[in-house]
Write an enzyme that holds these catalytic residues in place. Structure first.
Site, PDB file in Angstrom:
ATOM      1  N   THR A  78     -32.994  -3.914 -23.095  1.00  0.00           N
ATOM      2  CA  THR A  78     -34.280  -3.221 -23.130  1.00  0.00           C
ATOM      3  C   THR A  78     -34.464  -2.506 -24.468  1.00  0.00           C
ATOM      4  OG1 THR A  78     -33.514  -1.089 -22.229  1.00  0.00           O
ATOM      5  CG2 THR A  78     -34.053  -2.824 -20.643  1.00  0.00           C
ATOM      6  N   GLY A  79     -35.717  -2.246 -24.804  1.00  0.00           N
ATOM      7  CA  GLY A  79     -35.988  -1.607 -26.092  1.00  0.00           C
ATOM      8  C   GLY A  79     -35.483  -2.444 -27.239  1.00  0.00           C
ATOM      9  N   ALA A  80     -35.641  -3.767 -27.137  1.00  0.00           N
ATOM     10  CA  ALA A  80     -35.016  -4.680 -28.097  1.00  0.00           C
ATOM     11  C   ALA A  80     -36.004  -5.274 -29.085  1.00  0.00           C
ATOM     12  CB  ALA A  80     -34.294  -5.807 -27.355  1.00  0.00           C
ATOM     13  N   GLY A 104     -35.070  -1.585 -33.993  1.00  0.00           N
ATOM     14  CA  GLY A 104     -33.918  -0.689 -34.014  1.00  0.00           C
ATOM     15  C   GLY A 104     -32.622  -1.341 -33.580  1.00  0.00           C
ATOM     16  N   TYR A 152     -35.294  15.493 -24.757  1.00  0.00           N
ATOM     17  CA  TYR A 152     -34.514  14.321 -25.151  1.00  0.00           C
ATOM     18  C   TYR A 152     -33.038  14.521 -24.828  1.00  0.00           C
ATOM     19  CZ  TYR A 152     -32.372  10.753 -28.085  1.00  0.00           C
ATOM     20  OH  TYR A 152     -31.618   9.690 -28.539  1.00  0.00           O
TER      21      TYR A 152
END
Length: 257
Positions: A28-30, A33, A182
């Protein structure tokens, strides 16, 4: 937890020898970054990589890079992981296509200077950084359990230090501060990983959390122009995404884990 600083030398030498042919990996979030680099490196080792992200253009580009690295294996699935309905839809799509999953890397996350809510009315940092990985992991566990040796890799952070989880103010309605939200989300990642590892003890699935180091990504520059300027200044002291991806790739691919 495995810390990037302790593993850097070991990681690169071992990873170059690690093959993952026939493995199915969800990252995920690929679309950018360290997530994009992680997906590319797993594909380079022969894995079939499913890239998850919101931006279709960036996602298709990341999938194309993964296919180039692997010689043809790599797909993009679009989903807004801050929405639990989207996560459930995504999980159904993954399970329909892939009855077995070997690796799940929960990397998606963000930092928001101003308090905002997810589509479900949950404070966005907690919804995206923690609840998304928690829910997706639970929904994909049946497919992970079908693998001979599956791995769940949660990208946390040493930023968890110095905070606790305020169960009376999980929504950040009182005194919201972006960095503190965060940090608490990263602490939640770690608590979840420890509990999950205990729950999965004796099974074919392992769970690990990691600190990738302070990495120069755009995670701190997405809220507004003030956050973008501040983040770019502090990022001058950060490591690059190639180094930041070493530990997630190690935990996903190393035969020693």
């Amino acid at each position: 937890r495995v810390r990037a600083q302790r593993r850097a030398k070991l990681v690169m030498g071992e990873q170059q020898q690690t093959e993952m042919h026939g493995k199915v990996c969800v990252v995920t979030g690929a679309t950018g970054g360290i997530g994009r680099v992680t997906a590319r490196e797993l594909a380079h080792r022969g894995a079939e990589v499913i890239i998850i992200g919101r931006n279709r253009e960036r996602g298709e580009a990341a999938a194309a890079a993964a296919r180039t690295a692997s010689g043809g294996r790599g797909a993009f699935l679009a989903a807004d992981l801050s929405s639990q309905n989207e996560i459930r839809r995504l999980a159904r799509e993954i399970l329909d296509r892939y009855p077995r999953i070997d690796v799940l890397v929960n990397n998606a996350g963000g930092m928001f200077r101003r308090r905002r809510l997810s589509p479900d009315g949950i404070e966005m940092t907690f919804a995206l950084n923690h609840l998304s990985g928690f829910l997706l992991t639970e929904l994909l566990l049946p497919a992970l359990s079908r693998a001979s040796a599956a791995r769940i890799v949660n990208v946390a952070s040493n930023a968890h230090r110095g905070v606790d989880i305020d169960f009376e103010n999980l929504q950040g309605e009182r005194g919201y501060r972006g960095l503190r939200a965060y940090k608490r989300s990263k602490l939640a990642n770690i608590c979840f990983t420890f509990a999950l590892a205990q729950r999965l003890a004796g099974s074919t699935v392992t769970a690990n959390a990691l600190h990738p180091g302070f990495v120069a990504t755009d995670i701190g520059a997405r809220s507004d122009w003030m956050a973008a300027i501040a983040w770019r200044l502090v990022s001058l002291f950060a490591i690059d995404v190639e180094k930041g991806a070493r530990t997630p790739v190690y935990l996903a691919a190393s035969p020693g884990v």
